[in-house]
Design a protein around this motif. Structure first.
Motif, PDB file in Angstrom:
ATOM      1  N   SER A 155       0.836  -1.199   0.000  1.00  0.00           N
ATOM      2  CA  SER A 155       0.000   0.000   0.000  1.00  0.00           C
ATOM      3  C   SER A 155       0.872   1.251   0.000  1.00  0.00           C
ATOM      4  N   THR A 156       0.319   2.342  -0.490  1.00  0.00           N
ATOM      5  CA  THR A 156       0.966   3.642  -0.363  1.00  0.00           C
ATOM      6  C   THR A 156       0.581   4.233   0.982  1.00  0.00           C
ATOM      7  N   ILE A 157       1.571   4.551   1.798  1.00  0.00           N
ATOM      8  CA  ILE A 157       1.333   5.130   3.119  1.00  0.00           C
ATOM      9  C   ILE A 157       1.580   6.635   3.027  1.00  0.00           C
ATOM     10  N   THR A 158       0.536   7.405   3.275  1.00  0.00           N
ATOM     11  CA  THR A 158       0.668   8.864   3.302  1.00  0.00           C
ATOM     12  C   THR A 158       0.808   9.309   4.749  1.00  0.00           C
ATOM     13  N   ILE A 159       1.861  10.077   5.015  1.00  0.00           N
ATOM     14  CA  ILE A 159       2.165  10.558   6.365  1.00  0.00           C
ATOM     15  C   ILE A 159       1.809  12.038   6.429  1.00  0.00           C
ATOM     16  N   TYR A 160       0.891  12.377   7.312  1.00  0.00           N
ATOM     17  CA  TYR A 160       0.435  13.761   7.467  1.00  0.00           C
ATOM     18  C   TYR A 160       1.087  14.357   8.711  1.00  0.00           C
ATOM     19  N   VAL A 161       1.817  15.456   8.526  1.00  0.00           N
ATOM     20  CA  VAL A 161       2.533  16.091   9.634  1.00  0.00           C
ATOM     21  C   VAL A 161       1.990  17.502   9.838  1.00  0.00           C
ATOM     22  N   THR A 162       1.453  17.747  11.023  1.00  0.00           N
ATOM     23  CA  THR A 162       1.027  19.093  11.405  1.00  0.00           C
ATOM     24  C   THR A 162       2.037  19.611  12.422  1.00  0.00           C
ATOM     25  N   SER A 163       2.785  20.646  12.031  1.00  0.00           N
ATOM     26  CA  SER A 163       3.889  21.158  12.853  1.00  0.00           C
ATOM     27  C   SER A 163       3.500  22.477  13.496  1.00  0.00           C
ATOM     28  N   THR A 164       3.784  22.593  14.794  1.00  0.00           N
ATOM     29  CA  THR A 164       3.543  23.834  15.525  1.00  0.00           C
ATOM     30  C   THR A 164       4.876  24.358  16.028  1.00  0.00           C
ATOM     31  N   ALA A 165       5.254  25.551  15.574  1.00  0.00           N
ATOM     32  CA  ALA A 165       6.536  26.140  15.963  1.00  0.00           C
ATOM     33  C   ALA A 165       6.482  26.610  17.410  1.00  0.00           C
ATOM     34  N   ILE A 166       7.648  26.736  18.011  1.00  0.00           N
ATOM     35  CA  ILE A 166       7.718  27.167  19.404  1.00  0.00           C
ATOM     36  C   ILE A 166       7.106  28.549  19.582  1.00  0.00           C
ATOM     37  N   GLY A 167       7.333  29.428  18.638  1.00  0.00           N
ATOM     38  CA  GLY A 167       6.797  30.775  18.738  1.00  0.00           C
ATOM     39  C   GLY A 167       5.359  30.906  18.260  1.00  0.00           C
ATOM     40  N   GLY A 168       4.731  29.791  17.874  1.00  0.00           N
ATOM     41  CA  GLY A 168       3.368  29.836  17.371  1.00  0.00           C
ATOM     42  C   GLY A 168       3.334  29.652  15.866  1.00  0.00           C
ATOM     43  N   GLY A 169       2.146  29.433  15.340  1.00  0.00           N
ATOM     44  CA  GLY A 169       1.979  29.179  13.913  1.00  0.00           C
ATOM     45  C   GLY A 169       2.137  27.707  13.591  1.00  0.00           C
ATOM     46  N   THR A 171       2.078  24.511  10.311  1.00  0.00           N
ATOM     47  CA  THR A 171       2.160  24.149   8.896  1.00  0.00           C
ATOM     48  C   THR A 171       1.744  22.689   8.735  1.00  0.00           C
ATOM     49  N   ASN A 172       1.231  22.356   7.557  1.00  0.00           N
ATOM     50  CA  ASN A 172       0.827  20.988   7.242  1.00  0.00           C
ATOM     51  C   ASN A 172       1.640  20.477   6.058  1.00  0.00           C
ATOM     52  N   ARG A 173       2.209  19.284   6.231  1.00  0.00           N
ATOM     53  CA  ARG A 173       2.996  18.681   5.155  1.00  0.00           C
ATOM     54  C   ARG A 173       2.623  17.212   5.002  1.00  0.00           C
ATOM     55  N   GLN A 174       2.924  16.668   3.814  1.00  0.00           N
ATOM     56  CA  GLN A 174       2.669  15.261   3.543  1.00  0.00           C
ATOM     57  C   GLN A 174       3.923  14.589   3.003  1.00  0.00           C
ATOM     58  N   PHE A 175       4.109  13.348   3.423  1.00  0.00           N
ATOM     59  CA  PHE A 175       5.204  12.524   2.929  1.00  0.00           C
ATOM     60  C   PHE A 175       4.618  11.156   2.591  1.00  0.00           C
ATOM     61  N   THR A 176       5.269  10.416   1.726  1.00  0.00           N
ATOM     62  CA  THR A 176       4.760   9.089   1.367  1.00  0.00           C
ATOM     63  C   THR A 176       5.855   8.038   1.438  1.00  0.00           C
ATOM     64  N   THR A 177       5.418   6.819   1.679  1.00  0.00           N
ATOM     65  CA  THR A 177       6.275   5.647   1.618  1.00  0.00           C
ATOM     66  C   THR A 177       5.394   4.475   1.217  1.00  0.00           C
ATOM     67  N   THR A 178       5.958   3.270   1.133  1.00  0.00           N
ATOM     68  CA  THR A 178       5.204   2.101   0.678  1.00  0.00           C
ATOM     69  C   THR A 178       5.382   0.951   1.650  1.00  0.00           C
ATOM     70  N   SER A 179       4.297   0.254   1.946  1.00  0.00           N
ATOM     71  CA  SER A 179       4.402  -0.937   2.798  1.00  0.00           C
ATOM     72  C   SER A 179       4.959  -2.100   1.988  1.00  0.00           C
ATOM     73  N   SER A 180       5.633  -2.998   2.674  1.00  0.00           N
ATOM     74  CA  SER A 180       6.272  -4.135   2.015  1.00  0.00           C
ATOM     75  C   SER A 180       5.255  -5.239   1.715  1.00  0.00           C
ATOM     76  N   ALA A 181       5.761  -6.344   1.182  1.00  0.00           N
ATOM     77  CA  ALA A 181       4.898  -7.487   0.857  1.00  0.00           C
ATOM     78  C   ALA A 181       4.304  -8.121   2.105  1.00  0.00           C
ATOM     79  N   VAL A 182       4.905  -7.855   3.267  1.00  0.00           N
ATOM     80  CA  VAL A 182       4.341  -8.366   4.516  1.00  0.00           C
ATOM     81  C   VAL A 182       3.685  -7.245   5.325  1.00  0.00           C
ATOM     82  N   GLY A 183       3.507  -6.085   4.696  1.00  0.00           N
ATOM     83  CA  GLY A 183       2.758  -4.995   5.315  1.00  0.00           C
ATOM     84  C   GLY A 183       3.559  -4.014   6.135  1.00  0.00           C
ATOM     85  N   ALA A 184       4.861  -4.249   6.330  1.00  0.00           N
ATOM     86  CA  ALA A 184       5.671  -3.359   7.169  1.00  0.00           C
ATOM     87  C   ALA A 184       6.025  -2.079   6.416  1.00  0.00           C
TER      88      ALA A 184
END
Length: 286
Positions: A155-169, A171-184
């Motif tokens: 499967s394609t694994i989409t990683i959603y990252v919501t980052s909060t800076a120390i000073g406030g504010g 951001t939202n980012r996305q990264f992807t990877t793929t699960s193996s034949a055994v699902g890892a």
């Protein structure tokens, strides 16, 4: 002569005819025996709830009804699972959770369903979320943390990252990877890549046209590293080098007592002077 016509041999009429003959109370009898047999009451069919879909290879899938475990089943090597259970009619809330071989769990998939008596209800194509953990939840900018878990194989694994800076504010980012034949699956992040602050991370899996539920959220904190605490004497600006920038800062504070930038007073004798200059030259990197 006895003539006994059986329209339907049933109950007391047939027994009376036999009794009369055997008792020699009649020499001949012409009896028509009839009766009605009531049809058996049909049994009410069972009320059945069925679930099927995908979890992880060989995962334990737990089905609860109104918070109480109804059954557990084991997914196949391809992550497919199915359950079928007899339940009481009415409105119930069903939840499904998958647990992988490392004890990591999916998020909870919830369904509120009303079942009439004798009905069979099937819920198919349930795609449970990936499991996810972080190898460490607090890192410095020069360190890393690896997200890892299990999902449906390939499967394609989409990683959603919501980052909060120390000073406030945030951001939202996305990264992807793929699960193996055994699902890892896994994805390493450096602190520098994530940035200083707090990062809430969750995932989803996509296989063909199907997308899973969102996973549970994990939080990774990236700490601000005090580079000056480990820097070389003479590295006044803490950039890892003793060079012209540091020399310029030292000249700016030349002969100043207790300078605003205390690192310019390299030997900490309260005054920026030739001694500090000598130390800077000793550690010079250019």
């Amino acid at each position: 002569m006895l003539v006994l016509r059986y329209v339907f041999q049933y109950g007391a009429l047939a027994l009376i005819a036999v009794w009369l003959l055997s008792a020699n109370l009649v020499s001949a009898i012409d009896v028509t025996v009839s009766g009605v047999v009531e049809a058996p009451t049909p049994e009410t069919p069972d009320t059945i709830i069925q679930f099927s879909g995908w979890a992880y290879p060989n995962a334990t899938v737990t089905l609860r009804q109104d918070g109480t475990i109804l059954t557990t089943t084991t997914a196949s090597s391809t992550a497919a699972f199915s359950t079928s259970n007899i339940v009481t009619p009415g409105t119930h809330t069903y939840t499904l959770v998958a647990t992988d071989g490392s004890g990591r769990t999916s998020s909870t998939a919830s369904f509120t369903i009303t079942l009439s008596e004798g009905a069979t209800i099937g819920v198919s194509n349930v795609f449970l979320s990936p499991s996810v953990v972080a190898t460490t939840t607090s890192i410095d900018t020069d360190e890393s943390s690896t997200l890892q878990g299990t999902s449906r194989p390939n499967s394609t694994i989409t990683i959603y990252v919501t980052s909060t800076a120390i000073g406030g504010g945030s951001t939202n980012r996305q990264f992807t990877t793929t699960s193996s034949a055994v699902g890892a699956w896994s994805r390493a992040f450096t602190g520098a890549e994530l940035g200083v602050g707090s990062h809430d991370i969750r995932t989803r899996a996509t296989s063909g046209s199907q997308t899973s539920e969102y996973s549970p959220t994990v939080t990774v904190a990236v700490n601000q590293v005090d580079l000056c605490s480990t820097s070389t004497p003479g590295d006044i600006n803490c950039d890892g080098s003793v060079d012209l920038v540091d020399f310029s800062i030292l000249l700016f504070y030349w002969q100043v007592t207790n300078p605003a930038n205390a690192r310019a007073d390299i030997n900490a004798d309260t005054t920026v002077n030739v001694t500090d200059f000598s130390i800077l030259l000793y550690y010079w990197t250019g």
